[in-house]
Design a protein around this motif. Structure first.
Motif, PDB file in Angstrom:
ATOM      1  N   GLN A   1      40.177  38.263  36.800  1.00  0.00           N
ATOM      2  CA  GLN A   1      41.549  38.735  36.910  1.00  0.00           C
ATOM      3  C   GLN A   1      41.953  38.904  38.369  1.00  0.00           C
ATOM      4  OE1 GLN A   1      42.055  42.281  34.538  1.00  0.00           O
ATOM      5  NE2 GLN A   1      42.343  41.099  32.669  1.00  0.00           N
ATOM      6  N   ASN A   2      43.277  38.860  38.619  1.00  0.00           N
ATOM      7  CA  ASN A   2      43.780  39.128  39.961  1.00  0.00           C
ATOM      8  C   ASN A   2      43.296  40.499  40.420  1.00  0.00           C
ATOM      9  OD1 ASN A   2      46.858  37.533  39.073  1.00  0.00           O
ATOM     10  ND2 ASN A   2      45.266  36.698  40.371  1.00  0.00           N
ATOM     11  N   GLY A   3      42.817  40.551  41.661  1.00  0.00           N
ATOM     12  CA  GLY A   3      42.346  41.821  42.195  1.00  0.00           C
ATOM     13  C   GLY A   3      40.894  42.122  41.895  1.00  0.00           C
ATOM     14  N   SER A   4      40.192  41.196  41.206  1.00  0.00           N
ATOM     15  CA  SER A   4      38.785  41.457  40.850  1.00  0.00           C
ATOM     16  C   SER A   4      37.838  41.173  42.010  1.00  0.00           C
ATOM     17  CB  SER A   4      38.376  40.615  39.635  1.00  0.00           C
ATOM     18  OG  SER A   4      38.506  39.235  39.907  1.00  0.00           O
ATOM     19  N   GLY A   5      38.338  40.514  43.061  1.00  0.00           N
ATOM     20  CA  GLY A   5      37.512  40.301  44.251  1.00  0.00           C
ATOM     21  C   GLY A   5      37.041  38.879  44.453  1.00  0.00           C
ATOM     22  N   LYS A   6      37.684  37.908  43.808  1.00  0.00           N
ATOM     23  CA  LYS A   6      37.230  36.511  43.914  1.00  0.00           C
ATOM     24  C   LYS A   6      37.322  36.000  45.355  1.00  0.00           C
ATOM     25  CE  LYS A   6      40.174  34.884  40.877  1.00  0.00           C
ATOM     26  NZ  LYS A   6      40.903  36.120  40.548  1.00  0.00           N
ATOM     27  N   THR A   7      38.503  36.172  45.971  1.00  0.00           N
ATOM     28  CA  THR A   7      38.685  35.684  47.346  1.00  0.00           C
ATOM     29  C   THR A   7      37.782  36.440  48.316  1.00  0.00           C
ATOM     30  OG1 THR A   7      40.951  34.919  46.953  1.00  0.00           O
ATOM     31  CG2 THR A   7      40.360  35.451  49.224  1.00  0.00           C
ATOM     32  N   SER A   8      37.617  37.731  48.111  1.00  0.00           N
ATOM     33  CA  SER A   8      36.719  38.514  48.973  1.00  0.00           C
ATOM     34  C   SER A   8      35.291  37.996  48.875  1.00  0.00           C
ATOM     35  CB  SER A   8      36.761  39.997  48.575  1.00  0.00           C
ATOM     36  OG  SER A   8      38.035  40.545  48.807  1.00  0.00           O
ATOM     37  N   LEU A   9      34.855  37.652  47.661  1.00  0.00           N
ATOM     38  CA  LEU A   9      33.503  37.126  47.484  1.00  0.00           C
ATOM     39  C   LEU A   9      33.349  35.776  48.196  1.00  0.00           C
ATOM     40  CD1 LEU A   9      30.696  37.268  46.259  1.00  0.00           C
ATOM     41  CD2 LEU A   9      31.626  36.339  44.124  1.00  0.00           C
ATOM     42  N   LEU A  10      34.356  34.906  48.079  1.00  0.00           N
ATOM     43  CA  LEU A  10      34.293  33.621  48.780  1.00  0.00           C
ATOM     44  C   LEU A  10      34.207  33.821  50.294  1.00  0.00           C
ATOM     45  CD1 LEU A  10      36.781  31.162  46.985  1.00  0.00           C
ATOM     46  CD2 LEU A  10      34.381  31.599  46.525  1.00  0.00           C
ATOM     47  N   ASN A  11      35.003  34.749  50.819  1.00  0.00           N
ATOM     48  CA  ASN A  11      34.994  35.014  52.264  1.00  0.00           C
ATOM     49  C   ASN A  11      33.626  35.503  52.737  1.00  0.00           C
ATOM     50  OD1 ASN A  11      37.612  34.367  53.272  1.00  0.00           O
ATOM     51  ND2 ASN A  11      38.451  36.135  52.213  1.00  0.00           N
ATOM     52  N   ILE A  12      32.988  36.320  51.916  1.00  0.00           N
ATOM     53  CA  ILE A  12      31.656  36.826  52.275  1.00  0.00           C
ATOM     54  C   ILE A  12      30.632  35.698  52.235  1.00  0.00           C
ATOM     55  CG2 ILE A  12      29.768  38.314  51.480  1.00  0.00           C
ATOM     56  CD1 ILE A  12      31.958  40.308  50.553  1.00  0.00           C
ATOM     57  N   LEU A  13      30.668  34.887  51.169  1.00  0.00           N
ATOM     58  CA  LEU A  13      29.712  33.790  51.027  1.00  0.00           C
ATOM     59  C   LEU A  13      29.896  32.746  52.139  1.00  0.00           C
ATOM     60  CD1 LEU A  13      29.786  33.242  47.147  1.00  0.00           C
ATOM     61  CD2 LEU A  13      28.112  34.531  48.486  1.00  0.00           C
ATOM     62  N   ALA A  14      31.149  32.545  52.557  1.00  0.00           N
ATOM     63  CA  ALA A  14      31.426  31.562  53.611  1.00  0.00           C
ATOM     64  C   ALA A  14      31.210  32.133  55.008  1.00  0.00           C
ATOM     65  CB  ALA A  14      32.861  31.058  53.475  1.00  0.00           C
TER      66      ALA A  14
ATOM     67  N   CYS B   1      33.946  21.264  36.809  1.00  0.00           N
ATOM     68  CA  CYS B   1      32.876  22.263  36.955  1.00  0.00           C
ATOM     69  C   CYS B   1      31.851  22.206  35.823  1.00  0.00           C
ATOM     70  CB  CYS B   1      33.488  23.660  37.045  1.00  0.00           C
ATOM     71  SG  CYS B   1      34.561  23.836  38.490  1.00  0.00           S
ATOM     72  N   ASN B   2      30.598  22.492  36.186  1.00  0.00           N
ATOM     73  CA  ASN B   2      29.536  22.566  35.181  1.00  0.00           C
ATOM     74  C   ASN B   2      28.932  23.957  35.058  1.00  0.00           C
ATOM     75  OD1 ASN B   2      27.906  22.698  37.508  1.00  0.00           O
ATOM     76  ND2 ASN B   2      27.452  20.505  37.434  1.00  0.00           N
ATOM     77  N   VAL B   3      29.420  24.891  35.863  1.00  0.00           N
ATOM     78  CA  VAL B   3      29.017  26.298  35.755  1.00  0.00           C
ATOM     79  C   VAL B   3      30.265  27.159  35.946  1.00  0.00           C
ATOM     80  CG1 VAL B   3      27.586  28.168  36.677  1.00  0.00           C
ATOM     81  CG2 VAL B   3      26.720  25.813  36.716  1.00  0.00           C
ATOM     82  N   ILE B   4      30.450  28.140  35.075  1.00  0.00           N
ATOM     83  CA  ILE B   4      31.554  29.098  35.222  1.00  0.00           C
ATOM     84  C   ILE B   4      30.948  30.467  35.469  1.00  0.00           C
ATOM     85  CG2 ILE B   4      33.635  30.088  34.200  1.00  0.00           C
ATOM     86  CD1 ILE B   4      33.872  27.093  34.497  1.00  0.00           C
ATOM     87  N   VAL B   5      31.386  31.129  36.547  1.00  0.00           N
ATOM     88  CA  VAL B   5      30.947  32.494  36.843  1.00  0.00           C
ATOM     89  C   VAL B   5      32.171  33.406  36.766  1.00  0.00           C
ATOM     90  CG1 VAL B   5      29.972  34.057  38.566  1.00  0.00           C
ATOM     91  CG2 VAL B   5      29.022  31.750  38.287  1.00  0.00           C
ATOM     92  N   GLU B   6      32.096  34.383  35.883  1.00  0.00           N
ATOM     93  CA  GLU B   6      33.213  35.322  35.729  1.00  0.00           C
ATOM     94  C   GLU B   6      32.912  36.612  36.478  1.00  0.00           C
ATOM     95  OE1 GLU B   6      35.928  37.440  32.258  1.00  0.00           O
ATOM     96  OE2 GLU B   6      33.840  36.967  31.844  1.00  0.00           O
ATOM     97  N   LEU B   7      33.853  37.019  37.317  1.00  0.00           N
ATOM     98  CA  LEU B   7      33.758  38.296  38.016  1.00  0.00           C
ATOM     99  C   LEU B   7      34.548  39.317  37.199  1.00  0.00           C
ATOM    100  CD1 LEU B   7      32.400  39.267  40.607  1.00  0.00           C
ATOM    101  CD2 LEU B   7      34.549  38.893  41.811  1.00  0.00           C
ATOM    102  N   ASP B   8      33.826  40.234  36.568  1.00  0.00           N
ATOM    103  CA  ASP B   8      34.464  41.173  35.635  1.00  0.00           C
ATOM    104  C   ASP B   8      33.885  42.558  35.844  1.00  0.00           C
ATOM    105  OD1 ASP B   8      35.858  42.287  33.507  1.00  0.00           O
ATOM    106  OD2 ASP B   8      34.434  41.598  32.005  1.00  0.00           O
TER     107      ASP B   8
END
Length: 628
Positions: free
Chosen positions: A37-50, A214-221
């Motif tokens: 969901q919006n606000g769950s931290g997806k973009t923040s996680l990408l920024n950290i991983l990158a 995609c062949n893997v889906i990761v849900e941030l929940d």
């Protein structure tokens, strides 16, 4: 081979944890979609991983020698560089050689050109040159000498993507890669990423894209990552199973919790007199029993203003900017419940057409005549406008203190925000602190709060999470007014529209009866036919109401049902059977003659009404059956 590992990473945003002690890994060849969901931290996680910013705790490690290409939602560049310098700023020999070759070809220095060609030969870079030209062509990057500061947001995104694809890093991390791309480009990117041996991590709301790439889906929940090996359709199935198991476990924990709570209360208060293992177990059960987070769901329930018989009539519409013609001699009469999608490459005039329709700009010639009862709801691509000191609730209260919903009830601005998943605490958050998706959701509220009966949505799917998109689709499917939709989300278009305006460039707009998939199938069937552009021939058809003319490609002899028509066909079959059953029951009651006079009269009237409904539904069912 493991490319990237993240161990026990945590990130706090404001007063809440986006995630804590999260573990994550990417192996060679995996194509992972990160959803949530919006606000769950997806973009923040990408920024950290990158490596763009650090986690509050934990560590991220990238295998030695692995290169990473990161496409941010809003890429940042050196504003003084040209597009050419930005694209080819890497240190790879191929990249350097190609940049020198391009600059040499633009110069008049024959010796420099010869040296550049020799270097390309030495590196056997001509296949690479062909690939680069394809990337630039598909992404619409032609002005290589243009300065980055002159680019729009969409152009910046395409330049950033081109640079990554040209450099060919080992690991691609893409945040909403399909935003700002037209449908043809999305399909090209989809094919490029799915067919090659690429390792990929992306955030996207495009369900067709996720399913095919995609062949893997990761849900941030709720701060945790749940991984599913498979495409998006498989993820939906397994997610439902997981949530059902989780709900069952929580119910069991609640029952055990009640029993253990009684034991805790009965036993002596001194901790030493109780079995420590049972106390520890009670604390674990307590945590599990109260782990269920109430999942609020978005509610789109607004009243539609009454719509009269006259909607919008367009006649002989023309609009040009300098020598560039965007709309040429366009005529159309909108009818009630029109559901039209708009398709065309970037820059061919789609947004200009919408601004002409809403009379934001004036045409060079022609008429746009709006019915007196029409209330526009215009959702634009432009960012939400707000002051730095404004809070979420201030944005809504500027428009209305109370809102009339679909049931006719009035609710406060705060209650309306609750329907859109802005809880009381969130309502007093500064708008600047919201995620991109939350800002888009707030922008959608500003449109719907005015109770429109003619919705114009220009790329409404950008930055919205999939859950919100599903709710928006359901709302629009049941919306009683007119819908005009510009979207690069093919699933969204297939679900909602029944007709397309095709913007072909040079002001030409064609009409196509069907949704996006119907159109793509028609194109495939007619690939071997005569090229309409080169012949200059068009077929002109008259709308059914005979009040306007519009250019249209020849319709295929048969077409598939649209998504909405398929649902309608299924529903009609069920409705007809129910009506037949009810008619039989009423006929039996009349034949028995056991009721009093009032009952007999009521049954007879109901049968008469059922017969009328059956005639109407059976006729529509036959129309759809013929198409099948």
């Amino acid at each position: 081979m493991n490319y990237l590992s993240a161990e026990n990473i945590s990130k706090n945003f404001g007063e809440r944890w986006l995630f804590q002690d999260l573990n994550f890994g990417i192996s060679r060849g995996e194509k992972i979609a990160l959803v949530g969901q919006n606000g769950s931290g997806k973009t923040s996680l990408l920024n950290i991983l990158a490596g763009k910013f650090p986690a509050d705790s934990g560590s991220v490690s990238i295998r030695k020698g692995i290169t990473v290409g990161y496409l941010a939602q809003n890429p940042e560049f050196d504003e003084t560089l040209t597009v050419l310098d930005t694209l080819f700023s890497g240190d790879l020999p191929m990249v350097k050689a190609f940049k020198e070759y391009e600059e040499a070809m633009l110069s008049h220095d024959v010796d420099r050109q010869t040296d550049a060609i020799t270097q390309m030969d030495a590196l056997q870079a001509w296949d690479y040159e062909s690939k680069v030209q394809q990337i630039l062509g598909k992404l619409g990057i032609v002005d290589l000498d243009k300065v980055v500061s002159q680019l729009s947001g969409g152009q910046r995104k395409r330049v950033a993507m081109a640079r990554i694809l040209i450099e060919e890093p080992d690991l691609l991390i893409f945040d909403e890669p399909t935003n700002h791309l037209d449908l043809d480009t999305i399909e090209w990117l989809e094919g490029t990423l799915s067919s090659q041996n690429i390792t990929l991590l992306l955030v996207s709301h495009d369900r067709y894209f996720l399913d095919r790439v995609c062949n893997v889906i990761v849900e941030l929940d709720r701060g945790k990552a749940f991984s599913y090996k498979g495409n998006y359709a498989y993820f939906l199935e397994k997610k439902a199973e997981r949530e059902a198991i989780e709900a069952s476990e929580i119910d069991k924990a609640k029952n055990t919790y009640r029993k253990e709570l009684e034991w805790m209360r009965r036993q002596p208060k001194a901790r030493g007199t109780k079995a420590q293992y049972r106390i520890d177990a009670f604390q674990e059960i307590d945590k599990k029993a109260h782990s269920a987070v109430e999942k609020s769901s978005l509610e789109l329930n607004v009243k539609m203003s009454r719509q009269g018989s006259k909607i919008i009539e367009i006649e002989g519409l023309n609009k040009s900017y300098g020598e560039k013609t965007l709309v040429k001699d366009f005529s159309y009469v909108f009818k009630k419940k029109d559901r039209i999608g708009i398709i065309g490459k970037n820059g061919v005039g789609k947004s200009t057409f919408l601004n002409l329709l809403t009379q934001v700009i004036k045409p060079d010639s022609g008429i746009v005549e709006k019915g007196e009862t029409i209330v526009f709801g215009y959702y634009t691509q432009s960012d939400l406008e707000f002051r730095e000191d404004q809070r979420v609730i201030d944005i809504i209260k500027e428009i209305a203190e109370v809102v009339t919903v679909g049931t006719g009830e009035t609710i406060s601005a705060s209650q309306f925000l609750n329907h859109f998943l802005f809880d009381p605490k969130k309502q007093y958050t500064l708008v600047s602190k919201l995620s991109g998706g939350e800002k888009r959701r707030l922008q959608l509220m500003k449109v719907l709060i005015r109770n429109p009966n003619f919705l114009i949505l220009d790329e409404p799917t950008n930055d919205l999470d999939i859950t919100t998109l599903n709710v928006l689709e359901d709302f629009l499917l049941n919306f009683g007014g007119c819908l005009l939709l510009v979207s690069h989300d093919r699933y969204f278009m297939d679900t909602l529209v029944e007709n397309l305006f095709l913007f072909e460039g040079e002001g030409n707009i064609r009409n196509f009866n069907g949704n996006y998939t119907d159109y793509r199938e028609w194109l495939k069937e007619n690939e071997s036919g005569q090229n309409q552009k080169s012949s200059g021939k068009t077929q002109e058809v008259v709308n059914l109401d005979q009040t306007s003319k519009i250019q249209q490609p020849p319709a295929a002899a048969k077409r598939k049902l649209s998504f909405k028509e398929q649902k309608e066909h299924e529903t009609l079959g069920t409705d007809i059977q129910k009506l037949e059953n009810r008619k039989k029951d009423l006929t039996d009651l009349l034949n028995k003659g056991e009721g009093n006079y009032e009952e007999l009269e009521a049954w007879a009237k109901e049968i008469e009404q059922i017969n009328e409904n059956l005639d109407e539904k059976e006729l529509r069912w036959l129309e759809l059956e013929e198409l099948i």
